[in-house]
Design a protein around this motif. Structure first.
Motif, PDB file in Angstrom:
ATOM      1  N   ALA A  85      66.420  69.479  64.453  1.00 21.54           N
ATOM      2  CA  ALA A  85      65.286  68.730  64.995  1.00 21.54           C
ATOM      3  C   ALA A  85      65.834  67.753  66.019  1.00 21.54           C
ATOM      4  O   ALA A  85      66.536  66.803  65.668  1.00 21.54           O
ATOM      5  CB  ALA A  85      64.548  67.998  63.885  1.00 21.54           C
ATOM      6  N   LEU A  86      65.518  68.008  67.272  1.00 23.20           N
ATOM      7  CA  LEU A  86      66.053  67.235  68.385  1.00 23.20           C
ATOM      8  C   LEU A  86      64.956  66.326  68.916  1.00 23.20           C
ATOM      9  O   LEU A  86      63.943  66.802  69.437  1.00 23.20           O
ATOM     10  CB  LEU A  86      66.538  68.203  69.475  1.00 23.20           C
ATOM     11  N   LEU A  87      65.132  65.025  68.759  1.00 22.03           N
ATOM     12  CA  LEU A  87      64.153  64.064  69.258  1.00 22.03           C
ATOM     13  C   LEU A  87      64.640  63.557  70.606  1.00 22.03           C
ATOM     14  O   LEU A  87      65.539  62.716  70.703  1.00 22.03           O
ATOM     15  CB  LEU A  87      63.981  62.886  68.290  1.00 22.03           C
ATOM     16  N   GLU A  88      64.094  64.113  71.658  1.00 20.78           N
ATOM     17  CA  GLU A  88      64.427  63.726  73.035  1.00 20.78           C
ATOM     18  C   GLU A  88      63.158  63.877  73.865  1.00 20.78           C
ATOM     19  O   GLU A  88      62.337  64.755  73.611  1.00 20.78           O
ATOM     20  CB  GLU A  88      65.538  64.602  73.619  1.00 20.78           C
ATOM     21  N   GLY A  89      63.049  63.059  74.888  1.00 20.44           N
ATOM     22  CA  GLY A  89      61.874  63.140  75.742  1.00 20.44           C
ATOM     23  C   GLY A  89      60.845  62.100  75.332  1.00 20.44           C
ATOM     24  O   GLY A  89      61.184  60.969  74.990  1.00 20.44           O
ATOM     25  N   GLY A  90      59.611  62.474  75.304  1.00 19.06           N
ATOM     26  CA  GLY A  90      58.559  61.510  75.008  1.00 19.06           C
ATOM     27  C   GLY A  90      58.137  60.765  76.263  1.00 19.06           C
ATOM     28  O   GLY A  90      58.353  61.225  77.386  1.00 19.06           O
ATOM     29  N   LEU A  91      57.528  59.609  76.068  1.00 22.40           N
ATOM     30  CA  LEU A  91      57.016  58.813  77.184  1.00 22.40           C
ATOM     31  C   LEU A  91      57.428  57.361  77.008  1.00 22.40           C
ATOM     32  O   LEU A  91      57.646  56.895  75.892  1.00 22.40           O
ATOM     33  CB  LEU A  91      55.484  58.890  77.239  1.00 22.40           C
ATOM     34  N   PRO A  92      57.502  56.615  78.119  1.00 19.96           N
ATOM     35  CA  PRO A  92      57.823  55.189  78.006  1.00 19.96           C
ATOM     36  C   PRO A  92      56.764  54.444  77.194  1.00 19.96           C
ATOM     37  O   PRO A  92      55.577  54.763  77.247  1.00 19.96           O
ATOM     38  CB  PRO A  92      57.825  54.704  79.460  1.00 19.96           C
ATOM     39  N   THR A  93      57.219  53.468  76.460  1.00 22.05           N
ATOM     40  CA  THR A  93      56.312  52.640  75.669  1.00 22.05           C
ATOM     41  C   THR A  93      55.486  51.735  76.571  1.00 22.05           C
ATOM     42  O   THR A  93      55.962  51.242  77.590  1.00 22.05           O
ATOM     43  CB  THR A  93      57.127  51.794  74.679  1.00 22.05           C
ATOM     44  N   ARG A  94      54.241  51.522  76.172  1.00 19.42           N
ATOM     45  CA  ARG A  94      53.367  50.588  76.869  1.00 19.42           C
ATOM     46  C   ARG A  94      52.908  49.504  75.897  1.00 19.42           C
ATOM     47  O   ARG A  94      52.516  49.790  74.773  1.00 19.42           O
ATOM     48  CB  ARG A  94      52.163  51.316  77.481  1.00 19.42           C
ATOM     49  N   ARG A  95      52.959  48.261  76.385  1.00 19.46           N
ATOM     50  CA  ARG A  95      52.588  47.119  75.558  1.00 19.46           C
ATOM     51  C   ARG A  95      51.614  46.178  76.247  1.00 19.46           C
ATOM     52  O   ARG A  95      51.025  45.317  75.602  1.00 19.46           O
ATOM     53  CB  ARG A  95      53.862  46.335  75.190  1.00 19.46           C
ATOM     54  N   LEU A  96      51.463  46.337  77.548  1.00 14.14           N
ATOM     55  CA  LEU A  96      50.686  45.393  78.345  1.00 14.14           C
ATOM     56  C   LEU A  96      49.766  46.130  79.307  1.00 14.14           C
ATOM     57  O   LEU A  96      50.044  47.273  79.689  1.00 14.14           O
ATOM     58  CB  LEU A  96      51.633  44.497  79.152  1.00 14.14           C
ATOM     59  N   LEU A 148      50.754  48.436  71.398  1.00  9.02           N
ATOM     60  CA  LEU A 148      52.000  49.205  71.282  1.00  9.02           C
ATOM     61  C   LEU A 148      51.645  50.681  71.261  1.00  9.02           C
ATOM     62  O   LEU A 148      51.002  51.172  70.322  1.00  9.02           O
ATOM     63  CB  LEU A 148      52.756  48.812  70.012  1.00  9.02           C
ATOM     64  N   LEU A 149      52.045  51.377  72.303  1.00  9.34           N
ATOM     65  CA  LEU A 149      51.704  52.789  72.466  1.00  9.34           C
ATOM     66  C   LEU A 149      52.948  53.536  72.931  1.00  9.34           C
ATOM     67  O   LEU A 149      53.552  53.184  73.948  1.00  9.34           O
ATOM     68  CB  LEU A 149      50.587  52.942  73.503  1.00  9.34           C
ATOM     69  N   SER A 150      53.348  54.549  72.163  1.00  8.41           N
ATOM     70  CA  SER A 150      54.511  55.351  72.565  1.00  8.41           C
ATOM     71  C   SER A 150      54.339  56.775  72.063  1.00  8.41           C
ATOM     72  O   SER A 150      53.538  57.048  71.163  1.00  8.41           O
ATOM     73  CB  SER A 150      55.814  54.752  72.026  1.00  8.41           C
ATOM     74  N   ALA A 151      55.085  57.682  72.661  1.00  5.41           N
ATOM     75  CA  ALA A 151      55.036  59.103  72.299  1.00  5.41           C
ATOM     76  C   ALA A 151      56.452  59.626  72.142  1.00  5.41           C
ATOM     77  O   ALA A 151      57.275  59.461  73.041  1.00  5.41           O
ATOM     78  CB  ALA A 151      54.297  59.899  73.368  1.00  5.41           C
ATOM     79  N   ARG A 152      56.728  60.246  71.004  1.00  5.52           N
ATOM     80  CA  ARG A 152      58.060  60.779  70.704  1.00  5.52           C
ATOM     81  C   ARG A 152      57.959  62.297  70.572  1.00  5.52           C
ATOM     82  O   ARG A 152      57.102  62.794  69.839  1.00  5.52           O
ATOM     83  CB  ARG A 152      58.600  60.189  69.405  1.00  5.52           C
ATOM     84  N   THR A 153      58.852  62.989  71.236  1.00  5.01           N
ATOM     85  CA  THR A 153      58.788  64.448  71.264  1.00  5.01           C
ATOM     86  C   THR A 153      59.927  65.035  70.422  1.00  5.01           C
ATOM     87  O   THR A 153      61.074  64.587  70.514  1.00  5.01           O
ATOM     88  CB  THR A 153      58.869  64.968  72.708  1.00  5.01           C
ATOM     89  N   VAL A 154      59.572  66.040  69.624  1.00  2.68           N
ATOM     90  CA  VAL A 154      60.525  66.699  68.728  1.00  2.68           C
ATOM     91  C   VAL A 154      60.602  68.177  69.107  1.00  2.68           C
ATOM     92  O   VAL A 154      59.574  68.853  69.219  1.00  2.68           O
ATOM     93  CB  VAL A 154      60.089  66.560  67.253  1.00  2.68           C
ATOM     94  N   HIS A 155      61.804  68.662  69.308  1.00  2.00           N
ATOM     95  CA  HIS A 155      62.078  70.073  69.647  1.00  2.00           C
ATOM     96  C   HIS A 155      62.857  70.695  68.490  1.00  2.00           C
ATOM     97  O   HIS A 155      63.868  70.136  68.043  1.00  2.00           O
ATOM     98  CB  HIS A 155      62.913  70.174  70.926  1.00  2.00           C
ATOM     99  N   LEU A 156      62.416  71.849  68.019  1.00  2.00           N
ATOM    100  CA  LEU A 156      63.055  72.494  66.883  1.00  2.00           C
ATOM    101  C   LEU A 156      63.776  73.774  67.289  1.00  2.00           C
ATOM    102  O   LEU A 156      63.269  74.546  68.116  1.00  2.00           O
ATOM    103  CB  LEU A 156      62.010  72.848  65.808  1.00  2.00           C
TER     104      LEU A 156
END
Length: 311
Positions: free
Chosen positions: A172-183, A299-307
């Motif tokens: 399970a490779l956690l790479e990628g996703g999107l930058p976090t947004r807070r404001l 607090l908004l973020s997206a984490r991507t998982v590649h299997l």
């Protein structure tokens, strides 16, 4: 290798948020560049806030029709052990091994496992990766949470991880996703788009970190292709969302303040004077428009998982 963003260690290429975090050339395994009494709790708090997406990802893996019986898990770049313990809960029959080069963070893992009654199934290994991979033993699941990009030759490192899998096992490779947004984009003062400019500064810092790693090799960030190149069969990609809308809870707001304080410290040289002044105002606890008081902090973020599966 030392990867604490993913697990406390927040984001992958949105780890450009977290790469303002802790690591730079020579930090891996040194354990001396940072005050872990300060960094450890920050990384732990971040991973705890993200435990929902991490658990959702782990349960997705556990429910796959092709999922093997998971008896042993390697958590690569485990940081303070929040995800290690979560994996032990999702896979109740498994031994889960936290792998990290930083003794202070492994101690936090052991403490957490004791508090949660998981000491019998959670253990720790101090290791530098990928060179120490052969010491880790076989596994049914290798969880690499925002750790691969801390290794100079990512293709070679992923191939070594694949070699640790038992037949039917999964990386399970956690790479990628999107930058976090807070404001919001427009804060009401300063130029709109502060976080986008901070993303660009963090990306530049990330690129510098990558080029200075031992055996650094530029790699197209096509994670599915890298999984195939490592001899694994791609099993899917999913993205998991952390969405904490305004108004934030106290712990979540405290985390945003702590993280942006760290980002202001490490990105300052890459931002212009106007943006640095805006950050100073945001971090002022007495300013009504600052992070401590403004009502629109989120607090908004997206984490991507590649299997990838070993056939």
């Amino acid at each position: 290798m030392s990867s604490h963003a993913g697990h406390g260690h927040h984001d992958s290429h949105s780890d450009r948020d977290a790469h303002v975090h802790t690591h730079g050339p020579g930090a891996a395994g040194a354990g001396t560049e940072f005050d872990w009494n300060v960094m450890g709790p920050m990384l732990e708090q971040e991973a705890e806030l993200n435990s929902g997406p991490y658990e959702e990802a782990a349960r997705w893996i556990a429910a796959l029709p092709t999922a093997p019986e998971v008896r042993r898990v390697l958590d690569i770049g485990s940081g303070p052990g929040v995800v290690t313990c979560l994996l032990a809960e999702v896979f109740p029959e498994a031994e889960v091994v936290a792998v990290d080069p930083t003794p202070a963070l492994l101690e936090r893992t052991e403490d957490r496992a004791r508090r949660l009654g998981l000491s019998g199934r959670v253990r720790t290994v101090e290791a530098e990766l990928p060179q120490d991979a052969d010491r880790l033993g076989e596994a049914d699941l290798v969880w690499a949470g925002n750790s691969l990009h801390h290794m100079g030759d990512q293709r070679a490192a992923l191939t070594r991880f694949a070699g640790l899998l038992r037949p039917g096992g999964t990386v399970a490779l956690l790479e990628g996703g999107l930058p976090t947004r807070r404001l919001p984009r427009d804060l009401g003062f300063g130029r709109p788009g502060l976080e986008a400019r901070m993303d660009a500064a963090s990306a530049a810092r990330f690129d510098r970190m990558r080029t200075e790693l031992p055996d650094a090799r530029r790699e197209t960030e096509d994670w599915r292709a890298l999984i195939e190149a490592a001899g694994l069969t791609p099993q899917g990609t999913r993205t998991f969302l952390l969405d904490l809308p305004a108004p934030l809870s106290g712990p979540a707001r405290d985390h945003v303040v702590t993280r942006m304080t760290r980002e202001a410290e490490v990105l300052g040289e890459l931002l212009d004077a106007e943006d640095r002044a805006v950050l100073d105002r945001l971090l002022d606890p007495e300013d009504p428009a600052g992070l401590h008081r403004r009502p629109d902090v989120h607090l908004l973020s997206a984490r991507t998982v590649h299997l990838g599966r070993r056939d």
